[in-house]
Design a protein around this motif. Sequence first.
Motif, mmCIF file in Angstrom:
data_model
loop_
_atom_site.group_PDB
_atom_site.id
_atom_site.type_symbol
_atom_site.label_atom_id
_atom_site.label_comp_id
_atom_site.label_asym_id
_atom_site.label_seq_id
_atom_site.Cartn_x
_atom_site.Cartn_y
_atom_site.Cartn_z
ATOM 1 N N GLY A 1 0.802 -1.219 0.000
ATOM 2 C CA GLY A 1 0.000 0.000 0.000
ATOM 3 C C GLY A 1 0.834 1.266 0.000
ATOM 4 O O GLY A 1 0.282 2.362 0.139
ATOM 5 N N LEU A 2 2.150 1.142 -0.158
ATOM 6 C CA LEU A 2 3.051 2.299 -0.191
ATOM 7 C C LEU A 2 3.429 2.587 -1.636
ATOM 8 O O LEU A 2 4.092 1.779 -2.287
ATOM 9 N N TRP A 3 3.010 3.749 -2.128
ATOM 10 C CA TRP A 3 3.191 4.086 -3.532
ATOM 11 C C TRP A 3 4.138 5.276 -3.676
ATOM 12 O O TRP A 3 4.075 6.236 -2.917
ATOM 13 N N THR A 4 5.002 5.199 -4.674
ATOM 14 C CA THR A 4 5.985 6.263 -4.903
ATOM 15 C C THR A 4 5.394 7.376 -5.761
ATOM 16 O O THR A 4 4.576 7.132 -6.658
ATOM 17 N N ILE A 5 5.826 8.601 -5.459
ATOM 18 C CA ILE A 5 5.442 9.774 -6.256
ATOM 19 C C ILE A 5 6.718 10.559 -6.537
ATOM 20 O O ILE A 5 7.377 11.050 -5.610
ATOM 21 N N TRP A 6 7.108 10.649 -7.788
ATOM 22 C CA TRP A 6 8.309 11.386 -8.165
ATOM 23 C C TRP A 6 8.037 12.876 -8.009
ATOM 24 O O TRP A 6 7.097 13.422 -8.609
ATOM 25 N N THR A 7 8.843 13.550 -7.202
ATOM 26 C CA THR A 7 8.641 14.971 -6.904
ATOM 27 C C THR A 7 9.956 15.743 -7.073
ATOM 28 O O THR A 7 10.578 16.164 -6.094
ATOM 29 N N PRO A 8 10.411 15.949 -8.293
ATOM 30 C CA PRO A 8 11.680 16.661 -8.516
ATOM 31 C C PRO A 8 11.567 18.140 -8.158
ATOM 32 O O PRO A 8 10.469 18.694 -8.068
ATOM 33 N N GLY A 9 12.711 18.765 -7.964
ATOM 34 C CA GLY A 9 12.750 20.198 -7.661
ATOM 35 C C GLY A 9 13.815 20.482 -6.626
ATOM 36 O O GLY A 9 14.825 21.118 -6.903
ATOM 37 N N HIS A 10 13.588 20.018 -5.398
ATOM 38 C CA HIS A 10 14.610 20.160 -4.363
ATOM 39 C C HIS A 10 15.850 19.373 -4.760
ATOM 40 O O HIS A 10 16.986 19.851 -4.612
ATOM 41 N N HIS B 1 14.081 13.397 -6.200
ATOM 42 C CA HIS B 1 13.310 13.329 -4.954
ATOM 43 C C HIS B 1 12.007 12.551 -5.145
ATOM 44 O O HIS B 1 11.316 12.711 -6.156
ATOM 45 N N THR B 2 11.675 11.729 -4.164
ATOM 46 C CA THR B 2 10.477 10.889 -4.230
ATOM 47 C C THR B 2 9.739 10.931 -2.904
ATOM 48 O O THR B 2 10.360 10.833 -1.835
ATOM 49 N N CYS B 3 8.430 11.079 -2.943
ATOM 50 C CA CYS B 3 7.570 10.966 -1.771
ATOM 51 C C CYS B 3 6.913 9.579 -1.761
ATOM 52 O O CYS B 3 6.783 8.936 -2.809
ATOM 53 N N ILE B 4 6.485 9.150 -0.581
ATOM 54 C CA ILE B 4 5.808 7.864 -0.427
ATOM 55 C C ILE B 4 4.403 8.105 0.121
ATOM 56 O O ILE B 4 4.243 8.768 1.152
ATOM 57 N N HIS B 5 3.400 7.551 -0.554
ATOM 58 C CA HIS B 5 1.998 7.718 -0.164
ATOM 59 C C HIS B 5 1.459 6.390 0.350
ATOM 60 O O HIS B 5 1.434 5.395 -0.379
ATOM 61 N N ASP B 6 1.047 6.383 1.612
ATOM 62 C CA ASP B 6 0.366 5.225 2.203
ATOM 63 C C ASP B 6 -1.131 5.440 1.983
ATOM 64 O O ASP B 6 -1.783 6.171 2.733
ATOM 65 N N ARG B 7 -1.657 4.831 0.944
ATOM 66 C CA ARG B 7 -3.035 5.099 0.545
ATOM 67 C C ARG B 7 -4.035 4.628 1.584
ATOM 68 O O ARG B 7 -5.037 5.311 1.865
ATOM 69 N N GLU B 8 -3.799 3.453 2.171
ATOM 70 C CA GLU B 8 -4.768 2.894 3.115
ATOM 71 C C GLU B 8 -4.846 3.721 4.387
ATOM 72 O O GLU B 8 -5.933 4.019 4.888
ATOM 73 N N ARG B 9 -3.699 4.117 4.912
ATOM 74 C CA ARG B 9 -3.692 4.885 6.167
ATOM 75 C C ARG B 9 -3.710 6.389 5.925
ATOM 76 O O ARG B 9 -3.666 7.173 6.876
ATOM 77 N N ARG B 10 -3.729 6.796 4.658
ATOM 78 C CA ARG B 10 -3.848 8.201 4.264
ATOM 79 C C ARG B 10 -2.688 9.027 4.844
ATOM 80 O O ARG B 10 -2.873 10.074 5.429
ATOM 81 N N LEU B 11 -1.474 8.507 4.642
ATOM 82 C CA LEU B 11 -0.270 9.182 5.111
ATOM 83 C C LEU B 11 0.610 9.531 3.917
ATOM 84 O O LEU B 11 0.668 8.791 2.936
ATOM 85 N N LEU B 12 1.316 10.652 4.028
ATOM 86 C CA LEU B 12 2.304 11.024 3.022
ATOM 87 C C LEU B 12 3.642 11.232 3.710
ATOM 88 O O LEU B 12 3.752 12.021 4.649
ATOM 89 N N PHE B 13 4.654 10.488 3.257
ATOM 90 C CA PHE B 13 6.022 10.696 3.722
ATOM 91 C C PHE B 13 6.694 11.607 2.693
ATOM 92 O O PHE B 13 7.067 11.168 1.605
#
Length: 337
Positions: free
Chosen positions: A37-46, A50-62
């Motif tokens: 349930g942990l999905w990667t989101i590519w977030t370049p810039g900084h 850079h990559t963020c991790i989205h826990d869809r089931e628990r509605r968390l964003l790392f």
Amino acid sequence: HRADATNPYVLTFDAEAGPPEVDVLLEGGEELAPGSGLWTIWTPGHTPGHTCIHDRERRLLFSGDHVLPVTTPNVSRYPTDTGNPLQDFIDAHRALADLDVAMVHPAHEHSFESLRARVDEIIEHHHERNEEILAAAADGPRSAAGIAARITWNVGTWEEMNADTRNMAIWETNAHLHYLVREGRLTEQARGPQAITEAFRAAFGGEPLRPIALVGCGRLGRPTLASEELADAGYEIGAVFDADPRQLGHTIRGLTVEHVDGLEDALAASGIAAAIVAVPPRYAQGVADRLVAAGVRTLVDYTGTVEVTAERVRVVHVAAIRAFQSSAYALAPPAAV
């Protein structure tokens, strides 16, 4: 690396040290492990990767360094960059705005709610900074450093900043300038190679200097080495050294980047008596001390921090950052109606 290797340019690295091996290459949109349930989101810039991790089931964003609750992450553009990091950063924030998230866990500061509100604040901050930069360039043309010196920074005034902080301010300003050029709101007249050659000529009164050892093949050293104009003016690089495994072994203008561990032996074998210190400021004095001990008589310091007491050694400070960032920026003329 060994536990005491706090300065890669002064202490010796283990021979087997190098970049970490990659197990999985992430591009964004992958589940880290099946069923996690942990999905990667590519977030370049900084940073570009850079990559963020989205826990869809628990509605968390790392969110890593991409979205912080208080600080606005640094977005920089360096002399060798070809992209538009600020545009990437803003686009990546917009991509997160509508995520179903109850809590954000960043890499710094503290966890927070209201992702959408914070994303809007960060984007608005960069729009406000763009307007501040446009105002600073209104009576231009001005260089990136000249514009950075006119901007309000939360770490203090330009006069209060040390060399490292000024460098970061210039690179961040450069990201905004490039963004505004791409938008058609600023015009740019690039003159980096010409400016660094002029800086060398001014420093040495037109006297040629060859061969030169270059220590540091990063954001300032690499464009120095690649500058045909500088070499044609009589300032010719004869050897290149770095501590970063990513730089080692690359060949530029016929020279291969060697490990800094072999600095003394290489200088003794070649008879080179001049060197450019193009490492980060915190390492510069240690590099300079090694070069002087190896018999170098002329030091070109890019950091403005090197001090040498030996009378036989000439130290010349060259503002390489300002030279390479010396593109002149001015407001673009109004579009024809």
